[in-house]
Scaffold this motif. Sequence first.
Motif, PDB file in Angstrom:
ATOM      1  N   ASP A 161    -123.692  60.628  28.907  1.00 61.52           N
ATOM      2  CA  ASP A 161    -122.570  61.295  29.559  1.00 61.52           C
ATOM      3  C   ASP A 161    -121.821  60.259  30.414  1.00 61.52           C
ATOM      4  O   ASP A 161    -122.406  59.610  31.265  1.00 61.52           O
ATOM      5  CB  ASP A 161    -123.121  62.415  30.444  1.00 61.52           C
ATOM      6  CG  ASP A 161    -122.001  63.237  31.044  1.00 61.52           C
ATOM      7  OD1 ASP A 161    -120.822  62.894  30.789  1.00 61.52           O
ATOM      8  OD2 ASP A 161    -122.310  64.199  31.759  1.00 61.52           O
ATOM      9  N   THR A 162    -120.542  60.104  30.153  1.00 65.17           N
ATOM     10  CA  THR A 162    -119.777  59.067  30.864  1.00 65.17           C
ATOM     11  C   THR A 162    -118.739  59.672  31.801  1.00 65.17           C
ATOM     12  O   THR A 162    -117.881  58.963  32.301  1.00 65.17           O
ATOM     13  CB  THR A 162    -119.050  58.163  29.850  1.00 65.17           C
ATOM     14  OG1 THR A 162    -118.246  59.013  29.013  1.00 65.17           O
ATOM     15  CG2 THR A 162    -120.024  57.387  28.993  1.00 65.17           C
ATOM     16  N   ILE A 163    -118.835  60.963  32.020  1.00 65.82           N
ATOM     17  CA  ILE A 163    -117.794  61.654  32.774  1.00 65.82           C
ATOM     18  C   ILE A 163    -117.604  61.059  34.171  1.00 65.82           C
ATOM     19  O   ILE A 163    -116.484  61.019  34.691  1.00 65.82           O
ATOM     20  CB  ILE A 163    -118.071  63.190  32.824  1.00 65.82           C
ATOM     21  CG1 ILE A 163    -116.832  63.943  33.296  1.00 65.82           C
ATOM     22  CG2 ILE A 163    -119.277  63.518  33.651  1.00 65.82           C
ATOM     23  CD1 ILE A 163    -115.791  64.085  32.214  1.00 65.82           C
ATOM     24  N   SER A 189    -114.706  58.705  35.049  1.00 65.08           N
ATOM     25  CA  SER A 189    -113.327  59.162  35.222  1.00 65.08           C
ATOM     26  C   SER A 189    -113.037  59.532  36.672  1.00 65.08           C
ATOM     27  O   SER A 189    -111.893  59.792  37.036  1.00 65.08           O
ATOM     28  CB  SER A 189    -113.033  60.332  34.286  1.00 65.08           C
ATOM     29  OG  SER A 189    -113.912  61.386  34.579  1.00 65.08           O
ATOM     30  N   ARG A 200    -111.340  56.268  31.211  1.00 58.51           N
ATOM     31  CA  ARG A 200    -111.392  57.423  30.314  1.00 58.51           C
ATOM     32  C   ARG A 200    -112.289  57.105  29.142  1.00 58.51           C
ATOM     33  O   ARG A 200    -112.281  55.980  28.653  1.00 58.51           O
ATOM     34  CB  ARG A 200    -109.997  57.682  29.767  1.00 58.51           C
ATOM     35  CG  ARG A 200    -109.375  58.970  30.233  1.00 58.51           C
ATOM     36  CD  ARG A 200    -108.040  59.161  29.565  1.00 58.51           C
ATOM     37  NE  ARG A 200    -108.156  59.729  28.238  1.00 58.51           N
ATOM     38  CZ  ARG A 200    -107.405  59.358  27.203  1.00 58.51           C
ATOM     39  NH1 ARG A 200    -106.520  58.392  27.334  1.00 58.51           N
ATOM     40  NH2 ARG A 200    -107.539  59.940  26.033  1.00 58.51           N
ATOM     41  N   THR A 201    -113.021  58.077  28.689  1.00 58.21           N
ATOM     42  CA  THR A 201    -113.863  57.838  27.520  1.00 58.21           C
ATOM     43  C   THR A 201    -113.197  58.413  26.279  1.00 58.21           C
ATOM     44  O   THR A 201    -112.651  59.512  26.317  1.00 58.21           O
ATOM     45  CB  THR A 201    -115.243  58.488  27.701  1.00 58.21           C
ATOM     46  OG1 THR A 201    -115.871  57.899  28.832  1.00 58.21           O
ATOM     47  CG2 THR A 201    -116.117  58.254  26.469  1.00 58.21           C
TER      48      THR A 201
END
Lengths: 548, 71
Positions: free
Chosen positions: A459-461, A464, A471-472
């Motif tokens: 999870d790269t949220i 942001s 942004r991913t």
Amino acid sequence: MPKTYSNPVFPYRRSPDQDGGGAHHPVVIVGAGLVGLAAAVDLAQRGVATVVLDDDETVSFGSRAICFSKRTLEICDRLGVGRPMLDKGITWNVGRVFFGERQVYDFDLLPERGHQFPAFVNLQQYYAEEWLVRRAEETGLVDLRWKNRVTAVEAHDEGVTLQVETPDGPYPLACDWLLAADGAKSFVRTALGLDFKGQIFQDRFLIADVVMKADFPTERWFWFDPPFHKGQSALLHKQPDDVWRIDLQLGWDADPNEEKKPEKVIPRLKAMLGEEAEFDLEWISVYTFQCRRLDRFRHGRVLFVGDAAHQVSPFGARGGNGGLQDTDNLCWKLAYVLQGAAPESLLDSYDAERVPATDENILNSTRSTDFITPKNAASRAFRDAVLELSESQAFARSWVNSGRLSKPAVLSGSALNSTAGAGAALPDAPLLKAGEAAWLLPQLGEGFTLMIYGGEGLDTIALSDDRVPIRTLRITSAQEPTIGDALVDADGLVAERLDLAPGQWLLVRPDQHIAARGDSVDLERVRAARDRALGKTTEAPQTARLAG
Amino acid sequence: MAKLKTDPRIADPDGLYEAIIEAHRDLGEAEGQKLDAKLILLLANHIGDAEVVREALAIARDTTEAGPETA
Ligand SMILES: Cc1cc2nc3c(=O)[nH]c(=O)nc-3n(C[C@H](O)[C@H](O)[C@H](O)COP(=O)(O)OP(=O)(O)OC[C@H]3O[C@@H](n4cnc5c(N)ncnc54)[C@H](O)[C@@H]3O)c2cc1C
């Protein structure tokens, strides 16, 4: 003289800054040419308001640049004018090379499948500028001031002060940052006493745009030593509106004022196009070409872009195309510095990245010029040998140099790169977005992008929500199940062109250049790469500059 | 690292030498120079390794002194 285009007139408007009170702006751009306008739009899209000063009241008079490269179209697409440039522009594929009496070969640049933009289009410079003006006005953040001539510049540690001349008289203006986009004869450069060093080619070229009445093929014709123009070279190239660009080499001894006269030009063109060819002269000019640049493009608070920073001969169309890569490189950096999200020293990387790119452009256009105009008996022997061989020997065609078209600079030695394999502009590729055909580059937006190949994973949220957000963008291969509105690499061209395998990632800078690549996503490594690209890393740069 | 082979490799040097000179017969200076240029381009392409050609170039240049007419 132009009949196919009438220059718009942008009215002079009095600015409140002219009523005294010591106006001060964060960013002032001198010059609303191709490059200054692109800078204004780019900064506006990043929320940075600018004042743009131009001594004229219209776009480029006469055509000048006609060849716009793929990378330029991609940059212009980000700025909102790429589509009209493609639609109006001429895309040509067939080229012919003549030597003496004969055609020695022709070529067909069969367009490769899966590109939004071709290798280049031909389009008059004034169209691009006109659309950029419109776009600049649309943003609401560009204060375009026509008939505002900068007449004095003083650079200080913390900013720049200017004197501006207008129809209502002069006024002073101050700014934190000055972008000098005032062209090859840059007043700002002269006012700061900066050297503009390089080489002037001892040659003159007649550049004529003609409107052809009859059909003529949409091809590029280049003549070496043609019978109608002994010992010199000639180029014929199509532009929109049935306008043809003709370049005729005149030699150093030609008298530019004589050569411009229609009674002199028309017979030359008839010899080239045939006695029966009917045409109208649209625009004529005589040029001496030069290759030179400033030692550095950043001088404290003054940043030079476009022709003000560097000038190249038009062989290979690197002037405007190079200038647009300057602003592409600079504007995001300046925006982050203005926001306090990056140190001022990030702007030195503009210099470190664009100076080698400029040297590459100068090298290429110098080589073309040397091929087209051999300097001595030996170089003529080799030039002619290449041309004669090229008729029967395909290998020799790759040695024929009538201008190598501009390719985007690869910033491979940049200190902003975190890993090997970084520096190149991201190649575009087709994909599917929610089932619809789309292109990769427009998905990137204006900031940093983490591109991950393969749908699953970390999870790269959190990225942001960073001060400088990342942004991913997840791209799934056609083999994987599609999740939600994911982007699907249906043709496999994303993987192929970006050299990505499942699980691998790329960090893409706001100018669409690759900052880092990696095998499996690790948020801290991604953040470190972003910070490095923002110039925050205190370590000494690995290699500040590429060797020319 | 030298890549260029400089040991004697041609079986009949006199014959090849003669052929090269013979090819120049009836040619003026400019044409002769152009012929040599074509020969170099063809051979360079055949070799296909720019490093080798550059080494040959360096030897050729190093063994050639600038004449009095050189500025
Ligand atoms: C014949 C020819 C063919 C070319 N072909 C190509 C090509 O095919 N492809 C390509 O990419 N490039 C080409 N070029 C180069 C290209 O035209 C230039 O690189 C490009 O115009 C540079 O844009 P610029 O905005 O830096 O400068 P400019 O377009 O010169 O704009 C400078 C602006 O600054 C303004 N200005 C100047 N002084 C002041 C002052 N004191 N105060 C206020 N404003 C000022 C001017 O009015 C002008 O609007 C060609 C050039 C020529 C001459």
